[in-house]
Design a protein around this motif. Structure first.
Motif, mmCIF file in Angstrom:
data_model
loop_
_atom_site.group_PDB
_atom_site.id
_atom_site.type_symbol
_atom_site.label_atom_id
_atom_site.label_comp_id
_atom_site.label_asym_id
_atom_site.label_seq_id
_atom_site.Cartn_x
_atom_site.Cartn_y
_atom_site.Cartn_z
ATOM 1 N N ALA A 12 0.845 -1.194 0.000
ATOM 2 C CA ALA A 12 0.000 0.000 0.000
ATOM 3 C C ALA A 12 0.879 1.242 0.000
ATOM 4 C CB ALA A 12 -0.911 0.011 1.219
ATOM 5 N N LEU A 13 0.288 2.355 -0.428
ATOM 6 C CA LEU A 13 0.945 3.662 -0.378
ATOM 7 C C LEU A 13 0.202 4.531 0.620
ATOM 8 C CD1 LEU A 13 1.470 4.404 -4.173
ATOM 9 C CD2 LEU A 13 3.178 3.650 -2.524
ATOM 10 N N PHE A 14 0.962 5.246 1.447
ATOM 11 C CA PHE A 14 0.395 6.147 2.439
ATOM 12 C C PHE A 14 0.973 7.536 2.253
ATOM 13 C CE2 PHE A 14 0.167 1.919 4.180
ATOM 14 C CZ PHE A 14 -1.079 1.880 4.785
ATOM 15 N N ASN A 19 -2.133 8.299 6.030
ATOM 16 C CA ASN A 19 -3.440 7.993 5.441
ATOM 17 C C ASN A 19 -3.254 7.172 4.168
ATOM 18 O OD1 ASN A 19 -4.937 9.629 7.349
ATOM 19 N ND2 ASN A 19 -4.020 11.378 6.300
ATOM 20 N N LEU A 20 -4.103 6.183 3.987
ATOM 21 C CA LEU A 20 -4.016 5.293 2.833
ATOM 22 C C LEU A 20 -4.316 6.044 1.538
ATOM 23 C CD1 LEU A 20 -3.751 2.312 1.838
ATOM 24 C CD2 LEU A 20 -6.232 2.163 2.079
ATOM 25 N N MET A 34 -2.080 -2.034 8.802
ATOM 26 C CA MET A 34 -0.982 -1.275 8.192
ATOM 27 C C MET A 34 -1.095 0.214 8.470
ATOM 28 S SD MET A 34 0.012 -3.372 4.696
ATOM 29 C CE MET A 34 -0.253 -2.013 3.680
ATOM 30 N N ALA A 35 -2.297 0.759 8.451
ATOM 31 C CA ALA A 35 -2.468 2.191 8.718
ATOM 32 C C ALA A 35 -2.004 2.530 10.133
ATOM 33 C CB ALA A 35 -3.921 2.604 8.513
ATOM 34 N N LYS A 36 -2.338 1.689 11.099
ATOM 35 C CA LYS A 36 -1.896 1.933 12.479
ATOM 36 C C LYS A 36 -0.386 1.805 12.586
ATOM 37 C CE LYS A 36 -2.706 0.656 17.260
ATOM 38 N NZ LYS A 36 -2.868 1.946 17.834
#
Length: 79
Positions: A12-14, A19-20, A34-36
């Motif tokens: 994923a890219l943040f 934020n995703l 993953m966000a956390k």
């Protein structure tokens, strides 16, 4: 074997706040953690993150679902 044969990984890219932005659709179960984890890495390394640094995290309370989970964050495009 889990990664190669079962494809048990996510990508994923943040953004800079964690934020995703985009994710690969093959294993969405990991995206909640993953966000956390990226927000934890940002918080613990505020002011020191630079392009090219890589952060590895496997703390279940900071974005993993269980101990075998390893999250790798690459600050490649960090500003």
């Amino acid at each position: 074997m889990n990664i190669k044969e079962r494809l048990d990984f996510s990508c994923a890219l943040f953004d800079a706040e964690g934020n995703l932005i985009a994710n690969a659709p093959h294993m969405p179960v990991h995206l909640g953690s993953m966000a956390k984890s990226i927000k934890t890495v940002i918080r613990l390394n505020a002011g020191t993150m630079k392009p090219g640094k890589v952060y590895v995290l496997n703390a279940p309370y900071n974005g993993g679902t269980h101990l075998p989970d390893v999250t790798v964050h690459n600050a490649r495009f960090w500003r």
